[in-house]
Motif scaffolding. Sequence first.
Motif, PDB file in Angstrom:
ATOM      1  N   GLU A 179     -14.068  -9.797  -4.591  1.00  0.00           N
ATOM      2  CA  GLU A 179     -14.265  -8.352  -4.462  1.00  0.00           C
ATOM      3  C   GLU A 179     -14.346  -7.958  -2.990  1.00  0.00           C
ATOM      4  O   GLU A 179     -14.999  -8.618  -2.198  1.00  0.00           O
ATOM      5  N   GLY A 180     -13.666  -6.886  -2.676  1.00  0.00           N
ATOM      6  CA  GLY A 180     -13.695  -6.395  -1.295  1.00  0.00           C
ATOM      7  C   GLY A 180     -12.573  -6.945  -0.431  1.00  0.00           C
ATOM      8  O   GLY A 180     -12.386  -6.503   0.696  1.00  0.00           O
ATOM      9  N   THR A 181     -11.821  -7.936  -0.955  1.00  0.00           N
ATOM     10  CA  THR A 181     -10.729  -8.498  -0.140  1.00  0.00           C
ATOM     11  C   THR A 181      -9.358  -8.012  -0.610  1.00  0.00           C
ATOM     12  O   THR A 181      -8.346  -8.355  -0.007  1.00  0.00           O
ATOM     13  N   GLU A 182      -9.332  -7.205  -1.699  1.00  0.00           N
ATOM     14  CA  GLU A 182      -8.043  -6.758  -2.253  1.00  0.00           C
ATOM     15  C   GLU A 182      -7.196  -6.064  -1.197  1.00  0.00           C
ATOM     16  O   GLU A 182      -5.976  -6.238  -1.140  1.00  0.00           O
ATOM     17  N   GLU A 183      -7.852  -5.294  -0.355  1.00  0.00           N
ATOM     18  CA  GLU A 183      -7.145  -4.492   0.649  1.00  0.00           C
ATOM     19  C   GLU A 183      -6.538  -5.370   1.744  1.00  0.00           C
ATOM     20  O   GLU A 183      -5.653  -4.939   2.475  1.00  0.00           O
ATOM     21  N   GLU A 184      -7.064  -6.578   1.873  1.00  0.00           N
ATOM     22  CA  GLU A 184      -6.565  -7.461   2.935  1.00  0.00           C
ATOM     23  C   GLU A 184      -5.223  -8.086   2.580  1.00  0.00           C
ATOM     24  O   GLU A 184      -4.555  -8.665   3.426  1.00  0.00           O
ATOM     25  N   TRP A 185      -4.831  -8.013   1.306  1.00  0.00           N
ATOM     26  CA  TRP A 185      -3.555  -8.596   0.904  1.00  0.00           C
ATOM     27  C   TRP A 185      -2.394  -7.761   1.462  1.00  0.00           C
ATOM     28  O   TRP A 185      -2.448  -6.530   1.434  1.00  0.00           O
ATOM     29  N   THR A 186      -1.370  -8.439   1.962  1.00  0.00           N
ATOM     30  CA  THR A 186      -0.190  -7.735   2.466  1.00  0.00           C
ATOM     31  C   THR A 186       0.502  -7.001   1.321  1.00  0.00           C
ATOM     32  O   THR A 186       1.001  -5.894   1.475  1.00  0.00           O
ATOM     33  N   TYR A 187       0.563  -7.639   0.151  1.00  0.00           N
ATOM     34  CA  TYR A 187       1.065  -7.011  -1.070  1.00  0.00           C
ATOM     35  C   TYR A 187      -0.005  -7.219  -2.128  1.00  0.00           C
ATOM     36  O   TYR A 187      -0.657  -8.262  -2.133  1.00  0.00           O
ATOM     37  N   PRO A 188      -0.193  -6.253  -3.021  1.00  0.00           N
ATOM     38  CA  PRO A 188      -1.286  -6.379  -3.997  1.00  0.00           C
ATOM     39  C   PRO A 188      -1.214  -7.712  -4.772  1.00  0.00           C
ATOM     40  O   PRO A 188      -0.118  -8.185  -5.094  1.00  0.00           O
ATOM     41  N   PRO A 189      -2.375  -8.296  -5.049  1.00  0.00           N
ATOM     42  CA  PRO A 189      -2.432  -9.662  -5.595  1.00  0.00           C
ATOM     43  C   PRO A 189      -1.755  -9.855  -6.956  1.00  0.00           C
ATOM     44  O   PRO A 189      -1.382 -10.972  -7.296  1.00  0.00           O
ATOM     45  N   TYR A 190      -1.594  -8.777  -7.738  1.00  0.00           N
ATOM     46  CA  TYR A 190      -0.915  -8.946  -9.026  1.00  0.00           C
ATOM     47  C   TYR A 190       0.407  -8.171  -9.073  1.00  0.00           C
ATOM     48  O   TYR A 190       0.870  -7.760 -10.122  1.00  0.00           O
ATOM     49  N   SER A 191       1.005  -8.021  -7.886  1.00  0.00           N
ATOM     50  CA  SER A 191       2.272  -7.281  -7.819  1.00  0.00           C
ATOM     51  C   SER A 191       3.473  -8.204  -8.034  1.00  0.00           C
ATOM     52  O   SER A 191       4.523  -7.769  -8.468  1.00  0.00           O
ATOM     53  N   GLY A 192       3.318  -9.484  -7.717  1.00  0.00           N
ATOM     54  CA  GLY A 192       4.460 -10.391  -7.809  1.00  0.00           C
ATOM     55  C   GLY A 192       5.590  -9.971  -6.868  1.00  0.00           C
ATOM     56  O   GLY A 192       6.754 -10.282  -7.099  1.00  0.00           O
ATOM     57  N   GLU A 193       5.225  -9.297  -5.800  1.00  0.00           N
ATOM     58  CA  GLU A 193       6.207  -8.773  -4.844  1.00  0.00           C
ATOM     59  C   GLU A 193       7.085  -9.898  -4.281  1.00  0.00           C
ATOM     60  O   GLU A 193       6.593 -10.966  -3.930  1.00  0.00           O
ATOM     61  N   VAL A 194       8.387  -9.649  -4.241  1.00  0.00           N
ATOM     62  CA  VAL A 194       9.297 -10.584  -3.564  1.00  0.00           C
ATOM     63  C   VAL A 194       9.699  -9.912  -2.256  1.00  0.00           C
ATOM     64  O   VAL A 194      10.415  -8.911  -2.265  1.00  0.00           O
TER      65      VAL A 194
END
Length: 498
Positions: A128-143
């Motif tokens: 909790e609180g680290t979601e914003e630190e991800w370059t792409y959201p953690p459950y986006s599966g971004e390529v």
Amino acid sequence: MVKRGLLGLLGIIIFIAAVVVIRTINLSYDMPDVGPIELHDFDEEAAVERLSQALQFPTISYDNPDEFDEEAFEGFIEWMAEAFPRVHEELEMERVSDYTLLFRWEGTNDALDPGMMMGHYDVVPVEEGTEEEWTYPPYSGEVAEGFIWGRGALDDKSGTISTFEGVEYMLEKGYTPERTMYFAANHDEEVGGLRGALQVAQLLERRGVELAFLVDEGLPIAEEIIEGIESPLAMIGVAEKGQVNIQLGITREGGHASMPPRMTAIGDLAEAVGEVRDNQMPGRFADLVQATFDPISVELPFIYRAALANLWLSRPIIQRQLSRIPHTNAALRTTAAPTMFEAGIKSNVLPARAEANINFRIHPNDSVEDVVAHVENAISNPDIEVEPWGRWREASRVSDTEAEPYQRVKKSIWEVFDEIPIAPSIFVAASDTRHFVGLTDNIYRLRPIRARPDDRGRIHGTDERVGVDNYIEMVQFQIRALHNLTTSFEESVEMLVD
Ligand SMILES: [Zn+2]
């Protein structure tokens, strides 16, 4: 007399120097003649897209079972059936404890012991609180940027999904294995695997299954491990550490803090914890730890090479060096980590009771009994109680690196990752394989994930991701492993050098 003595000494020094140099020069590591082989032409883009989709299911294992998100797990299972239709059509599937999927692929030769490959599709929560630190959201599966991003990209959805990519591809090509194969997608590895992997293992045991081998998540292909070494090192985890918690406790007279006696519960316990810290269990640079360094030793600068080639002289120095770095120290010995300390309720009251917990990760050279004896020995205060508690487990046995399935795993790596050094090593974390020790002697913990030092923090951390090209290599490896491991071990594919 003195002169002759000096000459003698000089002679000995020259002799030692000559031995050191000759042994250093003779140090070698033979690469096998495996490839190049023609790799498989699966639809790479579609495979990457499927991993991306898999990462979008928040299949999170929480410590609190009430938080279990049934929808995410059911959704993932439904998605699996759509993503891998042949696997679901042509293999037998059963659901174990509702959410772990166990598949069986019938082989043509029932004289061969079946093999098994597994992985887990549950993931740890994002802190909790680290979601914003991800370059792409953690459950986006971004390529993006050459990577597939998301919680589980390293641990262990890429491993699990690439396994099924391999099976689906083989089915599409009309391949039928000689050896019967089991595949499992486990759902609760991150909270101990008691409902998933343990139940699968017990189920197979009840059915009298003996496995020829088991491949699961584990060690990566390490890049930039040591400064000055260009070559990556592929590691195969052939052993896994055990674990035990030991509680230290002491009871002293309580009282007011205005006139403290010399001996207090907190002071005495702190001293005991310090003694445990200062008396590490012995670690020896030998056997498996030494074998991990073998394949890269030829690439080291001369001085390191000389040290590795002359362990009769250098072993204590190497041990001291490895002990200083936490992750090499963890491979070398049983480690002790103080994780809890409890004492005191009020600022001006001496507590009557103090307790601390030390978490030990047990090296295959030691046992739970050894650890307890060591701690009792290290602590000089006889008033300190030493008590192992909770669930503990011994370290795994060390799988034989001469065994044919091990050679086939190596071959599969070499076919995809040309000319790469491969070493057996110890997996210092825990995996679901711990539940399978009764089913096979040949357990291999690996994922051919190219991992740089900064990737260590991404596992269970922020910005977990796997390279797109690397993921395609993972699928290639899986296909090669299925080829190499599902045929008889009697008709040996060409034996490899070690
Ligand atoms: Zn994992």
